[in-house]
Each structure stands twice: as structure tokens, then as C-alpha cells.
Design a protein around this motif. Structure first.
Motif, PDB file in Angstrom:
ATOM      1  N   GLU A  60       0.818  -1.207   0.000  1.00 41.61           N
ATOM      2  CA  GLU A  60       0.000   0.000   0.000  1.00 41.61           C
ATOM      3  C   GLU A  60       0.854   1.261   0.000  1.00 41.61           C
ATOM      4  N   HIS A  61       1.908   1.272   0.802  1.00 44.50           N
ATOM      5  CA  HIS A  61       2.749   2.461   0.879  1.00 44.50           C
ATOM      6  C   HIS A  61       3.443   2.715  -0.455  1.00 44.50           C
ATOM      7  N   PHE A  72      -1.557   8.745 -15.599  1.00 42.54           N
ATOM      8  CA  PHE A  72      -0.897   7.447 -15.538  1.00 42.54           C
ATOM      9  C   PHE A  72      -1.888   6.331 -15.831  1.00 42.54           C
ATOM     10  N   LYS A  73      -1.341   5.188 -16.234  1.00 41.28           N
ATOM     11  CA  LYS A  73      -2.108   3.953 -16.292  1.00 41.28           C
ATOM     12  C   LYS A  73      -1.425   2.931 -15.409  1.00 41.28           C
ATOM     13  N   LEU A  74      -2.171   1.902 -15.029  1.00 41.23           N
ATOM     14  CA  LEU A  74      -1.639   0.813 -14.226  1.00 41.23           C
ATOM     15  C   LEU A  74      -1.697  -0.467 -15.042  1.00 41.23           C
ATOM     16  N   THR A  75      -0.904  -1.439 -14.619  1.00 41.26           N
ATOM     17  CA  THR A  75      -0.899  -2.694 -15.352  1.00 41.26           C
ATOM     18  C   THR A  75      -0.691  -3.875 -14.410  1.00 41.26           C
ATOM     19  N   ALA A  76      -1.468  -4.915 -14.641  1.00 43.18           N
ATOM     20  CA  ALA A  76      -1.316  -6.213 -13.976  1.00 43.18           C
ATOM     21  C   ALA A  76      -1.847  -6.203 -12.538  1.00 43.18           C
ATOM     22  N   GLY A  77      -2.476  -7.313 -12.182  1.00 43.75           N
ATOM     23  CA  GLY A  77      -2.863  -7.548 -10.799  1.00 43.75           C
ATOM     24  C   GLY A  77      -4.195  -6.999 -10.354  1.00 43.75           C
ATOM     25  N   LEU A  78      -4.781  -6.070 -11.118  1.00 42.05           N
ATOM     26  CA  LEU A  78      -6.044  -5.454 -10.696  1.00 42.05           C
ATOM     27  C   LEU A  78      -7.224  -6.257 -11.234  1.00 42.05           C
ATOM     28  N   HIS A  79      -7.355  -7.478 -10.762  1.00 39.53           N
ATOM     29  CA  HIS A  79      -8.377  -8.371 -11.289  1.00 39.53           C
ATOM     30  C   HIS A  79      -9.768  -8.081 -10.728  1.00 39.53           C
ATOM     31  N   HIS A  80      -9.799  -7.485  -9.556  1.00 39.28           N
ATOM     32  CA  HIS A  80     -11.087  -7.268  -8.891  1.00 39.28           C
ATOM     33  C   HIS A  80     -11.193  -5.839  -8.379  1.00 39.28           C
ATOM     34  N   ALA A  81     -12.423  -5.465  -8.044  1.00 39.96           N
ATOM     35  CA  ALA A  81     -12.680  -4.089  -7.633  1.00 39.96           C
ATOM     36  C   ALA A  81     -12.084  -3.778  -6.268  1.00 39.96           C
ATOM     37  N   THR A  85      -6.798 -11.077  -0.975  1.00 42.17           N
ATOM     38  CA  THR A  85      -5.683 -12.023  -0.991  1.00 42.17           C
ATOM     39  C   THR A  85      -6.075 -13.205  -1.853  1.00 42.17           C
ATOM     40  N   ASP A  86      -5.287 -13.504  -2.876  1.00 43.76           N
ATOM     41  CA  ASP A  86      -5.601 -14.641  -3.735  1.00 43.76           C
ATOM     42  C   ASP A  86      -5.498 -15.929  -2.932  1.00 43.76           C
ATOM     43  N   PRO A  87      -6.540 -16.762  -2.930  1.00 46.64           N
ATOM     44  CA  PRO A  87      -6.526 -17.954  -2.085  1.00 46.64           C
ATOM     45  C   PRO A  87      -5.532 -19.013  -2.538  1.00 46.64           C
ATOM     46  N   VAL A  88      -5.099 -18.966  -3.777  1.00 44.65           N
ATOM     47  CA  VAL A  88      -4.160 -19.966  -4.297  1.00 44.65           C
ATOM     48  C   VAL A  88      -2.724 -19.478  -4.171  1.00 44.65           C
ATOM     49  N   THR A  89      -2.435 -18.299  -4.723  1.00 42.29           N
ATOM     50  CA  THR A  89      -1.064 -17.794  -4.728  1.00 42.29           C
ATOM     51  C   THR A  89      -0.683 -17.098  -3.431  1.00 42.29           C
ATOM     52  N   ARG A  90      -1.693 -16.625  -2.701  1.00 41.52           N
ATOM     53  CA  ARG A  90      -1.523 -15.801  -1.502  1.00 41.52           C
ATOM     54  C   ARG A  90      -0.973 -14.416  -1.836  1.00 41.52           C
ATOM     55  N   PHE A  91      -0.991 -14.030  -3.100  1.00 41.19           N
ATOM     56  CA  PHE A  91      -0.576 -12.687  -3.469  1.00 41.19           C
ATOM     57  C   PHE A  91      -1.614 -11.675  -2.981  1.00 41.19           C
ATOM     58  N   GLU A  92      -1.144 -10.516  -2.551  1.00 41.61           N
ATOM     59  CA  GLU A  92      -2.014  -9.428  -2.119  1.00 41.61           C
ATOM     60  C   GLU A  92      -2.316  -8.535  -3.324  1.00 41.61           C
ATOM     61  N   HIS A  93      -3.559  -8.564  -3.798  1.00 37.19           N
ATOM     62  CA  HIS A  93      -3.956  -7.800  -4.973  1.00 37.19           C
ATOM     63  C   HIS A  93      -4.621  -6.486  -4.564  1.00 37.19           C
ATOM     64  N   HIS A  94      -4.213  -5.408  -5.209  1.00 32.63           N
ATOM     65  CA  HIS A  94      -4.928  -4.148  -5.051  1.00 32.63           C
ATOM     66  C   HIS A  94      -6.256  -4.218  -5.790  1.00 32.63           C
ATOM     67  N   GLY A 147      -2.743   5.455   1.246  1.00 30.24           N
ATOM     68  CA  GLY A 147      -2.474   4.045   1.505  1.00 30.24           C
ATOM     69  C   GLY A 147      -3.595   3.383   2.280  1.00 30.24           C
ATOM     70  N   ALA A 148      -4.219   4.109   3.178  1.00 31.08           N
ATOM     71  CA  ALA A 148      -5.334   3.548   3.954  1.00 31.08           C
ATOM     72  C   ALA A 148      -6.506   3.211   3.036  1.00 31.08           C
ATOM     73  N   VAL A 149      -6.760   4.027   2.026  1.00 31.25           N
ATOM     74  CA  VAL A 149      -7.823   3.721   1.072  1.00 31.25           C
ATOM     75  C   VAL A 149      -7.462   2.468   0.276  1.00 31.25           C
ATOM     76  N   LEU A 150      -6.207   2.339  -0.114  1.00 29.87           N
ATOM     77  CA  LEU A 150      -5.774   1.156  -0.853  1.00 29.87           C
ATOM     78  C   LEU A 150      -5.906  -0.120  -0.020  1.00 29.87           C
ATOM     79  N   ALA A 151      -5.806   0.001   1.290  1.00 32.01           N
ATOM     80  CA  ALA A 151      -5.852  -1.166   2.168  1.00 32.01           C
ATOM     81  C   ALA A 151      -7.264  -1.597   2.532  1.00 32.01           C
ATOM     82  N   ASP A 152      -8.261  -0.790   2.237  1.00 32.84           N
ATOM     83  CA  ASP A 152      -9.640  -1.046   2.661  1.00 32.84           C
ATOM     84  C   ASP A 152     -10.208  -2.256   1.918  1.00 32.84           C
TER      85      ASP A 152
END
Length: 300
Positions: free
Chosen positions: A182-183, A199-208, A212-221, A243-248
Motif C-alpha cells: 500500500e505504501h 498514468f495507467k496501471l498494469t497487472a494484478g487489478l483483477h477485482h474491484a 488475498t488470492d486464495p491460491v497464490t496468496r498474493f495481495e492484490h490491489h 495508503g489507507a484507502v488502498l488497504a480497505d
């Protein structure tokens, strides 16, 4: 239609129109070119068209794209409309001119945007900007420089500001290290917003919403988190607040906050955060429907 409903519709359109660049070719989707082209054309002929950005294609696969569009690889791929792409040039500024020539030589392809990496330093930005100027890219074709996370990235963003070229920030990938915390992401977002740098962003933003992905355990924004984090930054929020908004992870609360934006603030958010690449457009659209931010009729 009531005034409230009309305003709500205007906010949704301002927030989500053209938000999802179609990166079906990229991991983890890895859709074969013929199927990806057919799906993109099909989507842009539905009511999802307003949500869908260009087809993201690396320069190494432009010839393959041209073959498919000419009808040599996929039934139904051929069509009368020009096929809009965001041209990704992984080789960087040195490969830009050749990549652009190859893409613009195809009769069915129109280049709507260009994406290329640059060293995340002021010198790296200067080198890339020189290549962009030399390529004589039309003014209506935005260029995005991907700047990896590094100690000098903030100085690189400062150099990029005012150039007319946009930033590109990576928000995920196939390994945990590709996902900024988040930081880290809040620092990049506020760095862009404070400088008036789109700016644009790329990769990882699969959901709104962040998860935490239950398989990979990756933390997705979550992309809705990002939209609201940009709103917070535009309102003068500091890195900790953004950062607090990103963590919600409270989807219902985030949806209420999104519905509370004015049309003007929604447009300001999207002027900063122009789009993101996603290997699936169906998933984020389904999330917005579930959260009550898109009507099923609109996203049919």
C-alpha cells in the motif's frame, strides 16, 4: 428519471468508461491471439463497449495480429472496423521506431496508445522522451512510460511531468515481488497526482476490492480502491491517507464512497488514472455489478 439517478449514472460513466484495457494476451490469461481478437471484437459490439479500452498487443506479436485480422487465423476475426491497439514495446526506446512502423503498416490496425519501459531515473526518462520525439508520434496517441519501483522513481516522475507523456505503474505480476504494498503504490499515485501527471496501471487489478488470492496468496490491489485513492490524493491526502484507502477491504463501504463522488470529481479522477490493463474484462465488470455500481442492463 430522478435527479439522483441521473447524477449517479453520470458518475458511473465518468468513473468507468474506457477504464479496462484488454490485455487478454498477457499472463495469467494468455489467451491465444485468434480467440482474443474475436472476444475483443465481440465485446466492443455490446454494451460493454463503453467500458473497454484498446487491445493491448506487444510489438513482437503485431505480425500475428495482422494475420488474424486478415482472416488467416480465426473465424469471425475479420471485420470492417479498424482494430484499436495499445502497442507495447518491451525493448524500450531503442525499439520504438521499428515497432511503430510495423504496427502502422497493417491496414486493419490503428495505434491508439503506446507503452514502453524506461529506466526509473531522470536520465532514463530523458532517453525515452528523446526517442518519443524522434518517432514523431501523433499528438492524439498517448505514450506511457513504465517506471519500475526504484529509489529514483520519484525524481523520474518529476522529470516526466509536463512532457506530455504519461506514466505507467506496475501493480502485479506472476511473482509476489511484482505487487507493490500500500505504501509503495500510494507513493507512486501521490507522486503522479501532485505533479499533474496522468498514468495507467498494469497487472494484478483483477477485482474491484483489495483481496488475498486464495491460491497464490498474493495481495492484490482493487481497482475501485485505486480510483478512490486517487480521489483522496486529489483532495490533498497524504501518502498514509491514500495508503489507507488502498488497504480497505470493505466493498460495500467503497461502493458507497464511489456513489458519493460528484461527476466533476469522478472526471478528475479519470483524468489522472486513465486506464489499466486487465487480462479479463468480465471479472471486473461482474464485480461492479455485484457492488451495485453498474446496472446489468448497462454491462450486458
Amino acid at each position: 428519471m430522478t435527479v439522483a439517478a441521473r447524477v449517479g449514472s453520470e458518475v458511473r460513466e465518468a468513473l468507468f468508461a474506457g477504464l479496462f484495457d484488454d490485455a487478454a494476451l498477457f499472463p495469467p490469461g494468455n489467451v491465444p491471439m485468434p480467440a482474443a481478437v474475436v472476444a475483443h471484437r465481440a465485446r466492443t459490439r455490446t454494451r460493454d463497449a463503453v467500458l473497454t479500452g484498446p487491445f493491448v498487443c506487444p510489438d513482437t506479436r503485431v505480425a500475428e495480429l495482422g494475420s488474424v485480422l486478415a482472416g488467416a487465423g480465426a473465424d469471425g476475426a475479420q471485420g470492417s472496423d479498424a482494430f484499436p491497439i495499445s502497442l507495447v514495446v518491451p525493448g524500450g526506446s531503442g525499439a520504438l521506431a521499428a515497432a511503430l512502423r510495423a504496427a502502422t503498416s497493417l491496414p486493419d490496425v490503428v495505434v491508439r496508445a503506446i507503452e514502453l519501459p524506461a529506466a526509473p531515473t531522470p536520465a532514463g526518462v530523458d532517453e525515452a522522451l528523446a526517442a518519443v520525439r524522434a518517432a514523431a508520434i501523433p499528438e492524439d496517441v498517448p505514450v506511457h512510460l513504465e517506471l519500475a519501483a526504484a529509489p529514483e522513481r520519484d525524481a523520474a516522475l518529476h522529470r516526466l511531468a509536463g512532457s506530455g507523456v504519461r506514466a505507467k505503474i506496475r501493480t502485479g505480476g506472476t511473482v509476489a515481488a511484482a505487487f507493490p504494498d500500500e505504501h509503495g503504490l500510494a507513493t507512486a499515485l501521490t507522486g503522479c497526482v501532485q505533479r499533474g501527471l496522468a498514468f495507467k496501471l498494469t497487472a494484478g487489478l483483477h477485482h474491484a476490492v483489495r483481496y488475498t488470492d486464495p491460491v497464490t496468496r498474493f495481495e492484490h490491489h482493487g481497482f475501485l480502491n485505486v480510483l478512490l485513492a486517487v480521489a483522496a490524493a486529489l483532495a490533498g491526502g497524504d501518502i498514509a491517507g491514500v495508503g489507507a484507502v488502498l488497504a480497505d477491504r470493505d466493498g460495500a463501504a467503497l461502493a458507497r464512497e464511489a456513489r458519493g463522488l460528484t461527476p466533476a470529481s469522478a472526471r478528475s479522477v479519470r483524468a489522472a488514472f486513465v486506464s489499466f490493463g486487465t487480462c479479463s474484462i468480465s471479472e471486473p465488470v461482474a464485480d461492479l455489478i455485484t457492488l451495485g455500481l453498474l446496472d446489468r442492463q448497462v454491462a450486458g
